[in-house]
Design a protein around this motif. Structure first.
Motif, short mmCIF file in Angstrom:
data_model
loop_
_atom_site.label_atom_id
_atom_site.label_comp_id
_atom_site.label_asym_id
_atom_site.label_seq_id
_atom_site.Cartn_x
_atom_site.Cartn_y
_atom_site.Cartn_z
N PRO A 58 0.79 -1.24 0.00
CA PRO A 58 0.00 0.00 0.00
C PRO A 58 0.82 1.28 0.00
O PRO A 58 0.45 2.24 -0.68
CB PRO A 58 -0.85 -0.11 1.27
N ASP A 59 1.89 1.34 0.79
CA ASP A 59 2.66 2.57 0.88
C ASP A 59 3.99 2.26 1.58
O ASP A 59 4.13 1.20 2.20
CB ASP A 59 1.89 3.64 1.67
N PRO A 60 4.96 3.14 1.50
CA PRO A 60 6.27 2.88 2.10
C PRO A 60 6.23 2.63 3.60
O PRO A 60 6.94 1.76 4.12
CB PRO A 60 7.07 4.14 1.77
N ALA A 61 5.41 3.38 4.32
CA ALA A 61 5.38 3.24 5.78
C ALA A 61 4.78 1.90 6.18
O ALA A 61 5.30 1.22 7.08
CB ALA A 61 4.59 4.38 6.41
N SER A 62 3.68 1.49 5.56
CA SER A 62 3.04 0.22 5.90
C SER A 62 3.94 -0.96 5.58
O SER A 62 3.86 -2.01 6.24
CB SER A 62 1.72 0.08 5.14
N LEU A 63 4.80 -0.81 4.60
CA LEU A 63 5.70 -1.88 4.21
C LEU A 63 6.96 -1.92 5.07
O LEU A 63 7.38 -2.99 5.51
CB LEU A 63 6.07 -1.72 2.75
N LEU A 64 7.54 -0.77 5.33
CA LEU A 64 8.89 -0.72 5.90
C LEU A 64 8.95 -0.31 7.37
O LEU A 64 9.98 -0.52 8.02
CB LEU A 64 9.75 0.24 5.09
N ASP A 84 1.41 7.15 15.90
CA ASP A 84 1.83 7.87 14.70
C ASP A 84 2.65 6.99 13.76
O ASP A 84 3.00 7.43 12.65
CB ASP A 84 2.66 9.10 15.07
N LEU A 85 2.96 5.78 14.21
CA LEU A 85 3.73 4.84 13.39
C LEU A 85 2.87 3.67 12.93
O LEU A 85 3.36 2.60 12.57
CB LEU A 85 4.94 4.33 14.19
N GLY A 86 1.56 3.89 12.95
CA GLY A 86 0.65 2.91 12.38
C GLY A 86 0.24 1.78 13.29
O GLY A 86 -0.22 0.74 12.80
N ASP A 96 -4.03 6.09 5.79
CA ASP A 96 -4.28 6.89 4.60
C ASP A 96 -2.97 7.58 4.23
O ASP A 96 -1.96 7.46 4.93
CB ASP A 96 -5.41 7.89 4.82
N GLU A 97 -2.94 8.30 3.12
CA GLU A 97 -1.67 8.85 2.66
C GLU A 97 -1.08 9.84 3.66
O GLU A 97 0.14 9.84 3.90
CB GLU A 97 -1.82 9.52 1.30
N ALA A 98 -1.91 10.65 4.28
CA ALA A 98 -1.39 11.63 5.23
C ALA A 98 -0.73 10.93 6.42
O ALA A 98 0.36 11.34 6.87
CB ALA A 98 -2.52 12.54 5.70
N ALA A 99 -1.38 9.88 6.92
CA ALA A 99 -0.82 9.15 8.06
C ALA A 99 0.46 8.42 7.67
O ALA A 99 1.42 8.36 8.44
CB ALA A 99 -1.85 8.18 8.62
N ALA A 100 0.46 7.85 6.46
CA ALA A 100 1.65 7.14 6.00
C ALA A 100 2.83 8.10 5.83
O ALA A 100 3.96 7.79 6.22
CB ALA A 100 1.36 6.42 4.68
N LYS A 102 3.26 10.89 7.42
CA LYS A 102 3.67 11.32 8.76
C LYS A 102 4.61 10.29 9.39
O LYS A 102 5.65 10.65 9.95
CB LYS A 102 2.44 11.54 9.64
N ALA A 103 4.23 9.02 9.31
CA ALA A 103 5.09 7.97 9.85
C ALA A 103 6.44 7.96 9.16
O ALA A 103 7.50 7.80 9.79
CB ALA A 103 4.40 6.61 9.71
N TRP A 104 6.42 8.12 7.84
CA TRP A 104 7.66 8.11 7.07
C TRP A 104 8.56 9.28 7.47
O TRP A 104 9.79 9.13 7.60
CB TRP A 104 7.34 8.17 5.59
N ARG A 105 7.96 10.47 7.67
CA ARG A 105 8.76 11.63 8.08
C ARG A 105 9.39 11.40 9.45
O ARG A 105 10.53 11.81 9.70
CB ARG A 105 7.90 12.89 8.09
N ILE A 106 8.65 10.75 10.34
CA ILE A 106 9.22 10.47 11.67
C ILE A 106 10.47 9.61 11.54
O ILE A 106 11.49 9.85 12.18
CB ILE A 106 8.16 9.78 12.56
N LEU A 107 10.39 8.59 10.69
CA LEU A 107 11.57 7.75 10.47
C LEU A 107 12.72 8.57 9.90
O LEU A 107 13.85 8.53 10.42
CB LEU A 107 11.24 6.61 9.52
N CYS A 108 12.47 9.32 8.84
CA CYS A 108 13.55 10.05 8.16
C CYS A 108 14.15 11.14 9.05
O CYS A 108 15.37 11.34 9.06
CB CYS A 108 13.03 10.64 6.85
N GLU A 109 13.30 11.84 9.78
CA GLU A 109 13.80 12.90 10.65
C GLU A 109 14.65 12.35 11.80
O GLU A 109 15.49 13.07 12.36
CB GLU A 109 12.63 13.70 11.21
#
Length: 477
Positions: A58-64, A84-86, A96-100, A102-109
């Motif tokens: 579905p999206d990078p956050a849900s997968l990784l 915030d990490l699903g 949804d895309e906004a939540a995904a 957000k989770a991805w930004r938390i990882l990258c930051e």
């Protein structure tokens, strides 16, 4: 300098190989001989339905991020909210895309938090080798990396079956509940368009722990699925045996067991029956429940001598150490914490009965490194049925793998160990983890060559066996 200053170093070609040039040259040759060999994965947590349905991820956050407790635990330790990490009360939630994002930004930051950990190594290699990413994750690159990965996931090349083939997975074992009808495994086995081998693993832990408040209901459900009356101890044992046969008929090669300790003291049939009856009434004491579970571990070994399933043990973890997070976010969010284990005396009752039985393969994994040289290696170096499991879980990491080889090899050699186990819920990290193991073994073997303890020919043969012969032999593949 920062990681961002050296984006090309996300996956250096000599990563994990020795720094000394002559030694590195030997290690390169050994690694080159194994790097493209098929992957044998005898223990993972990849849902087989992913391969049956073959739907796009579905999206990078849900997968990784969402399914990977390694990622969740360190982000949580540094202040991230698991919501915030699903993660919801019952486990992963649909994003949804906004939540995904957000989770991805938390990882990258917070990517710098993973420096020095195997998680960063796995991510760097996955980003570079699977997605062709050259920019390191950061607050500045988060959205661009998300878009790049999300776009890739929409293409046929990134569907589960295509990745399965691309990764060169020859065998993948999943981890499955005894009540599972294994419909997904049956579908894969009957699908002529799918050429891989995916097998279930029998995981009966919760059915052996009589102290669980839901255990009486579990015992009834077990009987219903096996079509055997579990109102008696004899019926309960027969139901477990029947489900093991069902799993084996659907391709299973092993059963997997994780309890707090390794006790295996058997009970008399009379005492087992008495405790079992008390547990059905909800009256078994804590001590009785523990004694029954230890007895059932010996019974499991007895079953294994009859049906041939490999028996893997990984004790010594206090599950769900944080009760608040368990209530808020469910299991498998990273709060399982290791405890010390005792091996020699705990396994003596089992090994005294079955330790040299020709049909038993028992593989012990542990995250208590203190027992490797003192207990695990000597047992593996004597008992015909006993194999030392490689590092996994918290110690599935470069330095721990090096320590394992140093602690175990001189006593048990290479051929009394299990072969690498990725034990992952993160599908895309499977090739990364196996590649890590191959590099580390090449480095260890190169040192043996450099100190004239092995010839390079012997080292090359051993490197090959560690990837192919040993896991196939240990897990009866």
């Amino acid at each position: 300098m920062s990681d961002d200053a050296h984006p090309s170093q996300l996956a250096h070609p000599d990563r994990l190989l020795p720094a000394e040039p002559a030694l590195r040259d030997v290690a390169r040759r050994l690694y080159d001989a194994t790097k493209d060999l098929p992957i044998i994965s005898p223990h993972s947590h990849v849902p087989p339905a992913w391969l049956v349905d073959d739907e796009p991820f579905p999206d990078p956050a849900s997968l990784l991020i969402v399914p990977d407790h390694y990622v969740l635990r360190l982000l949580h330790a540094n202040g991230a909210d698991l919501a915030d990490l699903g993660r919801g009360p019952d486990g992963p939630v649909e994003l949804d895309e906004a939540a995904a994002r957000k989770a991805w930004r938390i990882l990258c930051e917070n990517y710098h938090l993973f420096r020095g950990t195997p998680v960063k190594y796995w991510f760097d290699t996955t980003f570079a080798d699977v997605f062709g990413i050259t920019a390191a994750p950061s607050a500045a690159t988060a959205d661009a990396l998300y878009d790049q990965i999300a776009e890739a996931l929409t293409t046929p090349a990134f569907r589960p079956r295509a990745l399965f083939d691309r990764f060169g997975i020859e065998v993948l074992a999943t981890t499955d509940d005894p009540l599972d009808d294994l419909a997904a495994h049956r579908a894969l086995a009957e699908d002529e368009s799918f050429t891989g081998r995916v097998v279930p693993t029998f995981r009966p832990d919760r059915f052996l722990e009589l102290g669980r408040p839901d255990w009486p209901g579990l015992a009834r459900s077990l009987g219903e699925v096996a079509d055997i009356d579990t109102g008696s101890y004899a019926g309960y044992v027969a139901a477990i045996e029947a489900r093991r046969r069902y799993f084996k008929d659907h391709g299973a090669v092993s059963s997997d067991h994780s309890h707090l300790d390794l006790g295996t003291e058997p009970l008399s049939e009379t005492e087992g029956s008495r405790i079992y009856a008390a547990a059905l009434r909800g009256e078994a004491s804590t001590d009785e429940s523990v004694a029954f579970r230890r007895h059932m571990m010996s019974e499991t070994a007895r079953m294994a001598t009859e049906d041939g399933l490999v028996m893997t043990l990984h004790p010594g973890v206090r599950r769900d150490h944080d009760p608040d997070n368990l209530a808020a976010h469910g299991h498998d969010v990273g709060s399982d914490i290791p405890v010390s284990v005792e091996v020699t005396d705990s396994l003596r009752p089992l090994l005294g009965r079955y330790g040299n039985h020709p049909n038993l393969h028992l593989v012990l994994f542990t995250i208590d490194e203190t027992v490797y040289s003192r207990e695990v290696a000597p047992l593996a170096g004597f008992y015909r049925s006993f194999y030392a499991g490689v590092p996994w879980w918290f110690i599935d990491a470069p330095e721990a793998i090096r320590r394992f080889r140093g602690a175990v090899t001189e006593t048990a050699g290479f051929y009394r160990t299990s072969g690498f186990i990725d034990d992952t819920r993160a599908f895309l990290s499977i090739p990364t983890r196996h590649d890590m193991s191959r590099r580390l073994d090449a480095a260890y073997l190169a040192e043996l060559v450099a100190t004239h303890r092995l010839t390079e020919e012997e080292a090359a043969a051993t490197a090959l066996d560690l990837v192919t012969t040993i896991p196939k032999q240990v897990f009866k593949l």
